[in-house]
Design a protein around this motif. Sequence first.
Motif, PDB file in Angstrom:
ATOM      1  N   ARG A  69       5.306  -3.453  -5.050  1.00  9.56           N
ATOM      2  CA  ARG A  69       5.371  -3.610  -3.592  1.00  9.56           C
ATOM      3  C   ARG A  69       4.282  -2.781  -2.912  1.00  9.56           C
ATOM      4  O   ARG A  69       3.661  -3.231  -1.945  1.00  9.56           O
ATOM      5  N   GLN A  70       4.063  -1.584  -3.434  1.00  9.06           N
ATOM      6  CA  GLN A  70       3.018  -0.714  -2.897  1.00  9.06           C
ATOM      7  C   GLN A  70       1.641  -1.353  -3.051  1.00  9.06           C
ATOM      8  O   GLN A  70       0.807  -1.297  -2.138  1.00  9.06           O
ATOM      9  N   LEU A  71       1.419  -1.984  -4.206  1.00 11.79           N
ATOM     10  CA  LEU A  71       0.147  -2.661  -4.462  1.00 11.79           C
ATOM     11  C   LEU A  71      -0.032  -3.850  -3.525  1.00 11.79           C
ATOM     12  O   LEU A  71      -1.129  -4.072  -2.978  1.00 11.79           O
ATOM     13  N   ALA A  72       1.014  -4.621  -3.329  1.00 11.67           N
ATOM     14  CA  ALA A  72       0.935  -5.786  -2.447  1.00 11.67           C
ATOM     15  C   ALA A  72       0.619  -5.366  -1.010  1.00 11.67           C
ATOM     16  O   ALA A  72      -0.201  -6.003  -0.331  1.00 11.67           O
ATOM     17  N   LEU A  73       1.240  -4.296  -0.547  1.00  6.83           N
ATOM     18  CA  LEU A  73       0.981  -3.796   0.808  1.00  6.83           C
ATOM     19  C   LEU A  73      -0.453  -3.305   0.951  1.00  6.83           C
ATOM     20  O   LEU A  73      -1.102  -3.542   1.980  1.00  6.83           O
ATOM     21  N   ALA A  74      -0.937  -2.613  -0.078  1.00  7.84           N
ATOM     22  CA  ALA A  74      -2.309  -2.111  -0.034  1.00  7.84           C
ATOM     23  C   ALA A  74      -3.312  -3.262   0.036  1.00  7.84           C
ATOM     24  O   ALA A  74      -4.265  -3.228   0.828  1.00  7.84           O
ATOM     25  N   ARG A  75      -3.099  -4.287  -0.763  1.00 10.39           N
ATOM     26  CA  ARG A  75      -4.030  -5.418  -0.764  1.00 10.39           C
ATOM     27  C   ARG A  75      -3.965  -6.198   0.544  1.00 10.39           C
ATOM     28  O   ARG A  75      -4.985  -6.724   1.018  1.00 10.39           O
ATOM     29  N   ASP A  76      -2.771  -6.259   1.115  1.00  7.01           N
ATOM     30  CA  ASP A  76      -2.637  -6.899   2.419  1.00  7.01           C
ATOM     31  C   ASP A  76      -3.406  -6.123   3.479  1.00  7.01           C
ATOM     32  O   ASP A  76      -4.095  -6.710   4.317  1.00  7.01           O
ATOM     33  N   GLN A  77      -3.327  -4.798   3.418  1.00  6.36           N
ATOM     34  CA  GLN A  77      -4.037  -3.977   4.392  1.00  6.36           C
ATOM     35  C   GLN A  77      -5.541  -4.039   4.176  1.00  6.36           C
ATOM     36  O   GLN A  77      -6.320  -4.025   5.138  1.00  6.36           O
ATOM     37  N   PRO A 124      -6.460   2.027   1.900  1.00  7.93           N
ATOM     38  CA  PRO A 124      -5.712   1.075   1.061  1.00  7.93           C
ATOM     39  C   PRO A 124      -6.399   0.767  -0.256  1.00  7.93           C
ATOM     40  O   PRO A 124      -5.735   0.426  -1.242  1.00  7.93           O
ATOM     41  N   ARG A 125      -7.721   0.902  -0.298  1.00  2.93           N
ATOM     42  CA  ARG A 125      -8.421   0.710  -1.574  1.00  2.93           C
ATOM     43  C   ARG A 125      -8.033   1.809  -2.553  1.00  2.93           C
ATOM     44  O   ARG A 125      -7.860   1.565  -3.757  1.00  2.93           O
ATOM     45  N   ALA A 126      -7.894   3.033  -2.029  1.00  5.46           N
ATOM     46  CA  ALA A 126      -7.466   4.136  -2.884  1.00  5.46           C
ATOM     47  C   ALA A 126      -6.031   3.922  -3.354  1.00  5.46           C
ATOM     48  O   ALA A 126      -5.694   4.129  -4.527  1.00  5.46           O
ATOM     49  N   ILE A 127      -5.169   3.473  -2.441  1.00  5.00           N
ATOM     50  CA  ILE A 127      -3.771   3.230  -2.792  1.00  5.00           C
ATOM     51  C   ILE A 127      -3.670   2.082  -3.792  1.00  5.00           C
ATOM     52  O   ILE A 127      -2.833   2.102  -4.705  1.00  5.00           O
ATOM     53  N   GLU A 128      -4.523   1.089  -3.653  1.00  8.27           N
ATOM     54  CA  GLU A 128      -4.551  -0.013  -4.612  1.00  8.27           C
ATOM     55  C   GLU A 128      -4.860   0.506  -6.012  1.00  8.27           C
ATOM     56  O   GLU A 128      -4.194   0.153  -6.993  1.00  8.27           O
TER      57      GLU A 128
END
Length: 279
Positions: free
Chosen positions: A264-272, A75-79
């Motif tokens: 939305r993708q960023l929010a999910l990544a930070r949540d994970q 998720p850090r990479a996706i962020e």
Amino acid sequence: MSRIYAITATAISTLSILFGCTSKSNHELALQLLQQADTAVATANYNYALEILDTLKAKYPEEIDIQRTAINIRPRAIEGISIRQIEQTDSLQALYSHHTDSLMAYFTTHHNKELGHDYDYYIIKQLDNSDIFGKTGIQGRVSPSGEFSIISSLTAKPVRHTQISISAPNGQTVESAKITYDGERNYRSSGTETITFIAAECDTIGSYLSSAPDSQLKLSFIGDKTYTMPLSKIERRSVELAWQLAYCINQKNKLAQQRQLYERQLALARDQIARTMLD
């Protein structure tokens, strides 16, 4: 991000100590991939990090503790990817906003009080007071939402036309789609034949006129017979500018939708990231 990186680095170091003597070959290879992925994220090489993590997951699924540590790296990479995508989208939105504003200087809004705002459209200023109906020629239009259209009108000679085409002196020709007579989008009244072509039916003409060399182009009305005439400069400009404006508006709309997806993708990544830190 620095605190998360420190936690991950500590976890990798701990795994190296705990498993230094068990399944040494596979463990060391898996640990090496984990370290490479973590370094890739730290150096903003996010896509490479995801490739490494995919390899780690596929090759060493039995390394449970290493896989568990990798859960935080992904998720850090996706962020990082999401932030980069948002920045790139913002730059493109600014570019197309500038182009749209520049093109709008050539247009005026046509409003029919009887029909209401749902039927508003943009038309170049030179043709605002020139009614296409009852004349022979074409006219480019753009709706506020970015829908491109061409209106064709023929009074010079009845041919019962269903399509139009543009041809150049070098023989190159582009055509619209055929619109069968239906009394609505293709209708005839008082000696005038009129067709409204929507974007999907005339986009090739708009695109062609937007990039074609400035030459003596011909406009043809094609039906039971064919009537051909010179395409006037003002009609060409009407269509090419309308196509360009519609393109810019549509690009802005698409980018706005993409930005919402990236957010939305960023929010999910930070949540994970937050949830995997607690594991």
